[in-house]
Design an enzyme around this catalytic site. Structure first.
Site, short mmCIF file in Angstrom:
data_model
loop_
_atom_site.label_atom_id
_atom_site.label_comp_id
_atom_site.label_asym_id
_atom_site.label_seq_id
_atom_site.Cartn_x
_atom_site.Cartn_y
_atom_site.Cartn_z
N HIS A 151 0.80 -1.24 0.00
CA HIS A 151 0.00 0.00 0.00
C HIS A 151 0.82 1.27 0.00
CE1 HIS A 151 -3.92 -1.84 0.18
NE2 HIS A 151 -3.49 -2.67 1.09
N VAL A 206 4.71 -22.13 20.87
CA VAL A 206 5.04 -21.45 22.13
C VAL A 206 3.78 -21.42 22.97
CG1 VAL A 206 5.66 -19.24 23.17
CG2 VAL A 206 6.86 -20.06 21.13
N LYS A 250 -9.37 -0.90 4.04
CA LYS A 250 -9.06 -0.04 2.91
C LYS A 250 -10.17 -0.08 1.88
CE LYS A 250 -4.44 0.83 3.60
NZ LYS A 250 -4.91 1.02 4.96
N ARG A 284 -7.60 -11.16 10.14
CA ARG A 284 -6.73 -10.05 10.55
C ARG A 284 -6.61 -10.04 12.06
NH1 ARG A 284 -10.57 -8.32 7.03
NH2 ARG A 284 -9.99 -7.12 5.15
N CYS A 313 2.91 -29.75 -13.13
CA CYS A 313 1.65 -29.02 -13.06
C CYS A 313 1.41 -28.40 -14.42
CB CYS A 313 1.72 -27.92 -12.00
SG CYS A 313 0.40 -26.69 -12.10
#
Lengths: 124, 586, 418
Positions: free
Chosen positions: B135, B276, B358, B419, B509
């Protein structure tokens, strides 16, 4: 002595005719829906002694591919298909393998042999 | 509104009905407790606290009635006592874009660094599931850390991608002003000539001016006609546009893999498949290391780059200063046949829309697949990566509006990522006062990718001011070789390579023209591919229109042979084998 | 290298075409088969069930046997073949770029090319099933290959979406291998595969078969945990609210359609038919690019390999004739159009002037009973067949004699109900 109406889907060819038959004691009394003789033969056989082809694969040692496909040379009784499949679990063929090589003779007492359906060359 | 607890509590009380929230503020952190009925209300309450200029973090301990269980399930996990790594300088938790950028930056110095990742590969969180937009750094509202770091980071990509051999293109983004730009409420009051002037002249110029004030370079105002000339496939009645030329596109996981590889080549130790569980501290709460499911790693500093779990990890150190509220984003990828459909990233300005994202884009990947999205859906479950039908329709409608002739039937894949959003909706990158030695690198959502090089520098500066001695390593090699890409090569180069190595001559592929050699290399790299999905991310095998219908059995076989494991143990990803067992006759 | 004939794909279509071209007089040394797999045969080696060669051989062969027959003929004839070879590109002047480990990157210039690349399977994404993306979702053909050639199972409890032949055959195979098939779900109101497969694969194994159903969500993060199935409205195909049912399973097998694989055709600019997904061909199977012919599933999807062989022999013969000088063209092309209840026809046009009858293959759009299939020219029925039943899974054909075509501009193929 009772008459029964049964419906069959013939598996002989792609048409897959839906056949309606009136049966008495495993004999056909009336039949309609089949477009050829084979349909009637199929219904007869389904009533008395339903049979099926068995196809599958068995393990291959040293071949181009790890499995080779097999089939029963002729149809076998439908109820023997499961145990026949189980017997094939123990088979291992060594490459090179020929087309129509006999894998198991007289499988499960059906008098029908199991054969390969392709050649399998050795791994390079 | 000031950042006082009373004010925040009052505003929540009035804006969020059916809630009962108490607020305490300490040291710029707002602590919310109580209850709301719905998840939406909960997020709303958190945002009210987070929007406040005086608040730098929001921690919540709120009961949300509609959600049965707010806690993540505590699974039975091993916590072996054994110290598996002694006296590291730094342990980085999480090999996403932040963790790997920081690792690479730290590898420039003479330090013992271990990067720990619970999955079988790097980049498996939101780092792989974003659209790869680097961005420009235009942002809304108040000055944020993410804006500063995005501006700085964006500018670093040309040099870095060349060093690290990652395809990167600055194709620029065209922000369009359309019939949907103004909110309906405002539209109804405007006489049409005023509306026209706003849309054609005022708004684009305002955006450009605003951007320039925010130090965003490369901005240009365009008329509707000019916008349409740049992008002929756009719908006809675009009023105006703003071209932002510093927007770049990159493959996000390729970027992270490259950073990780360079870090490893320069001495960072990468421990995959290692989770962890908690941070270990002494009586003064100073950090001493981490407890993982394989054992203990001793370290002077711990970098918390654990994505959606960063809040839970910080809590184990008694240093929770933020709570993550997960926000899912879904994206759709289309067939490469349409790669020339648009040259730039294209987006639409919409006032009154979702403030915290955004707004998404119609862009394309460096390989040429058009990609639309993402959506923004607040979800209670940190692992909710399902793509819903509503989201698919939402994306198709949103960008289909701009590109009415686009063949949306050429969809080849859709996916989602989650997110790690904080309630301030900004990055939270700070040395913790409560747990000396802990550096939190949390809340890295968009523009996390663009910011990543700058985040790394920022974190290293923080470490320096926390007492870490930074001695440059003279053996540091910034260059990394990304390996061959058969599909992109010229015919002469292809011939040459096949002549040297016949494995370049076997195509595994067919959709993406990936050779056997590339798959073998991927399994052999400094950050090796250990699963079918990892091979896919490195080579693109399985990303084409048939979605691995052809290559799947072949890739499984190659992995089986190269890793020396039977076919039925080859994994598609951690926790999921590709096939379950041999057939009965096997 | 320069050759007379290059055939891309060595499945039943490619093998049949190469042999027919040879029989028509092209030297075996001048014929080159290009095949991407480790052996010849195409998709047949994994089709271990019987049902092949019923018409061509009067017996019920398995796929591998059918393939072996043609492979042996090709080898006996001395026709060239290149294995592990992927065709990357075709130019308009008929130069193929291909690559394999032994020969490296090759350029093969051909006097004529026959396209026989077959088809690929439709993916989950193309039919937009929402939800997560766990391991355990496979196209049916991939499952077939894994089980029959690699000897590994995709999972233990499967749901099958789509009642295409491959899906039903795989259902039976999974059961024989000890897995459980919870059910087969079909979005249409009738099976999309052959009736005999409904009998011998589903009914024989007591596998529940649900018409007017589809999968509306996939669940599971790492491994598939289950799917949601719903009944759909047969008019709108929309799920009926309230009919959702969660089905626990670890494998979802997709048999939701085959797509002719025409990426190479697109590269060389061949015109494609939007209804079939394959090239538009004339009665000699020549495409819109001179000297490039098409046959088999790359042109349109067949149900029976026997028909593939028949069509490929026609293409091979035509390609040979093209190499030898070509057939004269008609002054005006005759287009073959799809009329009532006909989805598409192959060929789509008649362009050559010769005396041979034209066999037109076509599929109907919906099932009908007691109808006539007809070929109509200028309002006159020139050929017809009485049919007790026509249905989409079963391909039909009509043979048209040239004498009926002298003044024609268009042939309409339709289903006629009295």
């Amino acid at each position: 002595m009772t008459e029964e109406e049964q419906t069959f889907t013939c598996i002989n060819c792609p048409m897959g005719c839906t056949i309606e038959a009136v049966t008495r004691d495993e004999e056909i009394v009336e039949i309609e829906g089949n477009i050829c003789e084979a349909g009637e033969q199929y219904v007869k056989s389904e009533l008395k002694n339903p049979t099926r082809f068995l196809t599958g694969t068995v393990k291959v040692k040293n071949g181009l591919l790890p499995r080779v496909p097999i089939k029963t040379e002729k149809e076998i009784p439908k109820e023997k298909v499961e145990e026949a499949t189980e017997e094939l679990e123990n088979v291992e063929l060594e490459a090179p393998i020929e087309l129509h090589q006999t894998v198991i003779e007289d499988i499960k007492g059906t008098k029908v042999n199991v054969i390969t359906t392709r050649p399998m060359p050795e791994k390079e | 509104m000031s950042g006082s607890a009373e004010d925040i509590e009052e505003e929540i009380g009035s804006e969020v009905p059916n809630s009962d929230i108490k607020v305490r503020v300490e040291d710029g952190i707002a602590y919310l407790s109580g209850k709301t009925e719905t998840w939406e209300e909960y997020v709303g309450a958190g945002h009210i606290a987070g929007e406040n200029d005086d608040i730098r973090g929001v921690v919540t301990d709120v009961d949300v009635e509609e959600i049965e269980d707010n806690q993540s399930e505590s699974m039975e996990r091993q916590e072996p006592d054994e110290v598996i790594k002694e006296k590291q300088d730094i342990v980085i938790v999480g090999a996403g874009v932040s963790g790997c950028s920081i690792a690479r930056e730290l590898s420039k110095y003479d330090l013992d660094v271990t990067l720990v990742e619970r999955e079988l590969d790097v980049s498996l969180g939101a780092s792989k599931a974003n659209n790869g937009c680097v961005h420009v750094g235009i942002d809304q509202g108040k000055e944020t850390l993410k804006h500063k770091l995005c501006l700085r980071g964006n500018a670093m990509f040309d040099d870095l991608t060349e060093e690290l051999d990652v395809p990167f293109r600055r194709i620029g983004t065209l922000l369009t002003i359309t019939d949907r730009t103004l909110p309906e409420k405002v539209e109804s009051y405007l006489p049409s000539f005023v509306r026209s002037i706003l849309l054609k002249h005022v708004i684009p110029k305002l955006v450009t001016f605003y951007g320039k004030m925010k130090n965003v370079p490369g901005l240009e105002t365009l008329s509707g006609k000019e916008a349409k000339e740049l992008e002929p496939n756009l719908k006809d009645d675009i009023y105006s546009g703003v071209l932002m030329s510093t927007m770049g596109i990159i493959s996000p996981y390729e970027w992270v893999i490259a950073l990780a590889e360079n870090a490893v080549e320069n001495g960072v130790e990468l421990m995959l498949d290692t989770e962890v569980i908690e941070i270990i501290s002494n009586e003064e709460n100073e950090v001493e290391g981490v407890q993982t499911d394989r054992g203990i790693i001793e370290a002077d500093y711990v970098i918390n780059a654990a994505g959606v779990y960063a809040d839970e990890l910080a809590e184990t150190a008694g240093a929770k200063e933020f709570t993550i509220h997960p926000r899912k984003g879904s994206l759709i990828i289309f067939d490469k046949n349409n790669s020339d459909y648009n040259d730039h990233v294209v987006s639409e300005l919409r006032f009154g829309g979702d403030e915290y994202t955004k707004g998404g884009t119609a862009m394309k990947t460096p390989e040429g697949n058009p990609e639309w999205g993402p959506t923004a859906v607040e979800v209670p479950d940190k692992e909710d990566k399902s793509v819903t039908e509503e989201e698919i329709n939402q994306i198709l409608n949103k960008y289909g509006f701009l590109f009415p002739d686009f063949e949306t039937g050429d969809m080849i894949r859709y996916f989602a990522g989650v997110r790690a959003s904080t309630f301030t909706e900004d990055f939270f990158i700070e040395a913790s006062d409560k747990a000396p030695g802990l550096i939190n690198v949390a809340g890295i959502q968009s523009p996390g990718l663009a910011s990543s090089p700058a985040i790394a520098e920022y974190v290293v500066r923080i470490l320096g001011s926390e007492g870490l001695e930074l001695v440059e390593d003279p053996d540091f090699d910034p260059e990394r070789d990304g390996g061959p890409r058969f599909e992109e090569m010229s015919e002469e180069r292809r011939k040459e390579l096949i002549g040297e190595d016949s494995e370049y001559g076997r195509i595994v592929c067919r959709c993406e023209k990936v050779t056997e050699k590339e798959v073998l290399e991927a399994i052999d790299e400094p950050v090796p591919a250990l699963t079918v999905d990892a091979v896919k991310r490195r080579t693109r095998a399985g990303m084409g229109r048939c979605q691995s219908g052809f290559c799947r059995p072949r890739v499984i076989n190659i992995l089986s042979e190269e890793l020396g494991i039977p076919i039925e143990e080859v994994k598609k990803k951690k926790g999921a084998n590709s096939v379950t067992r041999r057939t009965k006759e096997g | 290298m320069d050759v007379k004939l290059a055939v891309i794909g060595a499945g039943p279509a490619g093998l049949g075409a190469a042999l027919a071209a040879h029989e028509e007089g092209i030297d075996a040394e001048e014929i080159h088969l290009i095949e991407r797999d480790v052996e010849l045969g195409g998709i047949l080696p994994q089709c271990i069930h019987n049902g092949f060669g019923k018409f061509n051989f009067g017996e019920r062969m398995t796929g591998p046997e059918y393939a072996t027959h043609y492979v042996e003929e090709v080898e006996d004839a001395g026709i060239n073949y290149h294995l592990n070879t992927m065709a990357l590109d075709i130019s308009e002047d008929r130069v193929i770029t291909a690559v394999n480990p032994e020969e490296g990157l090759m350029r093969i210039g051909a006097d004529a090319i026959i396209l026989a690349m077959g088809c690929r399977e439709r993916s989950r994404y193309q039919i937009r099933i929402p939800g997560e993306r766990p391991a355990g979702v496979f196209p049916a053909g991939t499952v077939q290959r894994l089980i029959n050639m690699e000897g590994v199972m995709p999972g233990e409890k499967a749901v099958i979406l789509g009642s295409g032949d491959v899906g039903m055959i795989i259902a039976r195979r999974l059961e024989l291998e000890g897995a459980e098939v919870e059910g087969v779900y079909e979005i249409m109101s009738s099976p999309s595969g052959l009736p005999r497969n409904v009998q011998q694969c589903l009914r024989d194994y007591d596998i529940p078969f649900h018409l007017n159903h589809t999968v509306t969500e996939v669940h599971g993060d790492k491994r598939l945990e289950g799917v949601t199935v719903s009944e759909i409205d047969p008019d709108t195909f929309e799920p009926i609210p309230g009919t959702e049912r969660y089905v626990e399973c670890d494998t979802l097998v997709l048999s939701v359609g085959l797509i002719p694989e025409n990426e190479l055709s697109k590269e060389v600019g061949i015109s494609l038919d939007g209804r079939t997904g394959g090239p538009i061909v004339d009665e000699e199977r020549e495409t819109s690019v001179d000297g490039i012919f098409g046959c088999g599933n790359v042109v349109h999807v067949y149900d029976l390999v026997d028909d593939v062989t028949k069509n490929s022999e026609l293409a091979g013969k035509s390609a040979a004739r093209f190499i030898q000088g070509g057939t004269d063209r008609r002054v005006e092309n005759i287009s073959i159009n799809a009329g009532n209840n006909v989805a598409y026809t192959v060929p789509q046009g008649i362009e050559k002037s010769n005396e041979e009858p034209v066999e037109v293959f076509f599929r109907v759009e919906r099932e009908e009973e007691n109808v006539k299939t007809q070929a109509v020219v200028s309002g006159k029925v020139i050929e017809e067949n009485a049919k007790r039943v026509v249905k989409p899974p079963i391909m039909e054909s009509l043979s048209i004699s040239r004498k009926d075509l002298s003044e024609a501009e268009e042939v309409l193929i339709r289903v006629f109900e009295e």
